[in-house]
Design a protein around this motif. Structure first.
Motif, PDB file in Angstrom:
ATOM      1  N   LEU A  96       0.827  -1.204   0.000  1.00 40.76           N
ATOM      2  CA  LEU A  96       0.000   0.000   0.000  1.00 40.76           C
ATOM      3  C   LEU A  96       0.864   1.257   0.000  1.00 40.76           C
ATOM      4  N   PHE A  97       1.918   1.259   0.785  1.00 39.00           N
ATOM      5  CA  PHE A  97       2.800   2.419   0.826  1.00 39.00           C
ATOM      6  C   PHE A  97       3.539   2.598  -0.493  1.00 39.00           C
ATOM      7  N   GLN A  98       3.901   1.507  -1.131  1.00 40.03           N
ATOM      8  CA  GLN A  98       4.605   1.614  -2.410  1.00 40.03           C
ATOM      9  C   GLN A  98       3.681   2.193  -3.473  1.00 40.03           C
ATOM     10  N   GLN A  99       2.410   1.816  -3.430  1.00 43.52           N
ATOM     11  CA  GLN A  99       1.458   2.360  -4.398  1.00 43.52           C
ATOM     12  C   GLN A  99       1.121   3.810  -4.073  1.00 43.52           C
ATOM     13  N   ALA A 100       1.106   4.175  -2.824  1.00 44.07           N
ATOM     14  CA  ALA A 100       0.721   5.516  -2.419  1.00 44.07           C
ATOM     15  C   ALA A 100       1.831   6.533  -2.638  1.00 44.07           C
ATOM     16  N   GLU A 101       3.050   6.087  -2.698  1.00 44.39           N
ATOM     17  CA  GLU A 101       4.161   7.009  -2.895  1.00 44.39           C
ATOM     18  C   GLU A 101       4.101   7.603  -4.294  1.00 44.39           C
ATOM     19  N   PRO A 102       4.237   8.914  -4.397  1.00 42.50           N
ATOM     20  CA  PRO A 102       4.242   9.520  -5.739  1.00 42.50           C
ATOM     21  C   PRO A 102       5.535   9.122  -6.455  1.00 42.50           C
ATOM     22  N   GLU A 103       5.358   8.961  -7.736  1.00 46.02           N
ATOM     23  CA  GLU A 103       6.544   8.602  -8.513  1.00 46.02           C
ATOM     24  C   GLU A 103       7.506   9.774  -8.522  1.00 46.02           C
ATOM     25  N   GLN A 104       8.699   9.486  -8.246  1.00 50.59           N
ATOM     26  CA  GLN A 104       9.686  10.546  -8.227  1.00 50.59           C
ATOM     27  C   GLN A 104      10.256  10.709  -9.630  1.00 50.59           C
ATOM     28  N   LYS A 105      10.391  11.950 -10.019  1.00 49.89           N
ATOM     29  CA  LYS A 105      10.963  12.218 -11.331  1.00 49.89           C
ATOM     30  C   LYS A 105      12.453  11.947 -11.262  1.00 49.89           C
ATOM     31  N   LYS A 106      12.909  11.378 -12.319  1.00 50.64           N
ATOM     32  CA  LYS A 106      14.343  11.190 -12.400  1.00 50.64           C
ATOM     33  C   LYS A 106      14.954  12.520 -12.808  1.00 50.64           C
ATOM     34  N   LEU A 107      15.864  12.957 -12.027  1.00 49.43           N
ATOM     35  CA  LEU A 107      16.482  14.238 -12.316  1.00 49.43           C
ATOM     36  C   LEU A 107      17.695  14.024 -13.203  1.00 49.43           C
ATOM     37  N   LEU A 108      17.612  14.627 -14.334  1.00 52.10           N
ATOM     38  CA  LEU A 108      18.768  14.634 -15.222  1.00 52.10           C
ATOM     39  C   LEU A 108      19.356  16.025 -15.142  1.00 52.10           C
ATOM     40  N   LEU A 109      20.529  16.081 -14.806  1.00 59.08           N
ATOM     41  CA  LEU A 109      21.155  17.376 -14.612  1.00 59.08           C
ATOM     42  C   LEU A 109      22.127  17.660 -15.750  1.00 59.08           C
ATOM     43  N   GLU A 110      22.074  18.893 -16.157  1.00 60.55           N
ATOM     44  CA  GLU A 110      22.995  19.322 -17.202  1.00 60.55           C
ATOM     45  C   GLU A 110      23.952  20.312 -16.567  1.00 60.55           C
ATOM     46  N   LYS A 111      25.124  20.138 -16.843  1.00 60.66           N
ATOM     47  CA  LYS A 111      26.137  20.973 -16.247  1.00 60.66           C
ATOM     48  C   LYS A 111      26.488  22.092 -17.231  1.00 60.66           C
ATOM     49  N   GLU A 112      26.304  23.312 -16.776  1.00 61.00           N
ATOM     50  CA  GLU A 112      26.663  24.462 -17.610  1.00 61.00           C
ATOM     51  C   GLU A 112      27.752  25.243 -16.895  1.00 61.00           C
ATOM     52  N   ILE A 113      28.712  25.568 -17.624  1.00 60.64           N
ATOM     53  CA  ILE A 113      29.780  26.377 -17.062  1.00 60.64           C
ATOM     54  C   ILE A 113      29.670  27.768 -17.657  1.00 60.64           C
TER      55      ILE A 113
END
Length: 126
Positions: A96-113
């Protein structure tokens, strides 16, 4: 004086001298009168169903084996409860807790200098 027996009269018993001396020593160890000590001993034998002619050894071993059997029975009951009630309940709650947890977005990070500030900035890519 013995509580509850103050108005009773004394009765004589025929006891050998060596037995009487031993009994008096035992009464002193118990810190009770001779009448109360004898009454306590008689009640002990009656309550526990022990005869002075029987050996206490086998009785204690029998009690010990009975207690071990009961403890093993309690352990079996607890294992059965854990197997049939606790584990399935925990599994259901976890699902139940696994179904109730909102899906977390996978964060893709782009590195800018940045050339101007010479700092690193991150931003989320959608």
């Amino acid at each position: 004086m013995d509580r509850g027996y103050e108005k009773e009269r004394f009765e004589k018993l025929g006891i050998k001298v060596s037995v009487a001396q031993k009994f008096r020593q035992f009464c002193k160890k118990m810190s009770l009168s001779q009448s109360m000590t004898l009454l306590l001993m008689i009640e002990f034998f009656e309550d526990n169903g022990i005869s002075p002619h029987e050996s206490v050894g086998p009785k204690m071993q029998t009690l010990e084996s009975l207690i071990k059997k009961r403890i093993n029975g309690v352990i079996a009951i607890m294992k059965d409860i854990e197997k049939n009630q606790t584990k399935p309940t925990v599994a259901m709650i976890q699902s139940l807790f696994q179904q109730a947890e909102p899906e977390q977005k996978k964060l893709l990070l782009e590195k800018e200098i940045s050339k101007e500030k010479n700092t690193i900035r991150f931003r989320e890519i959608e």
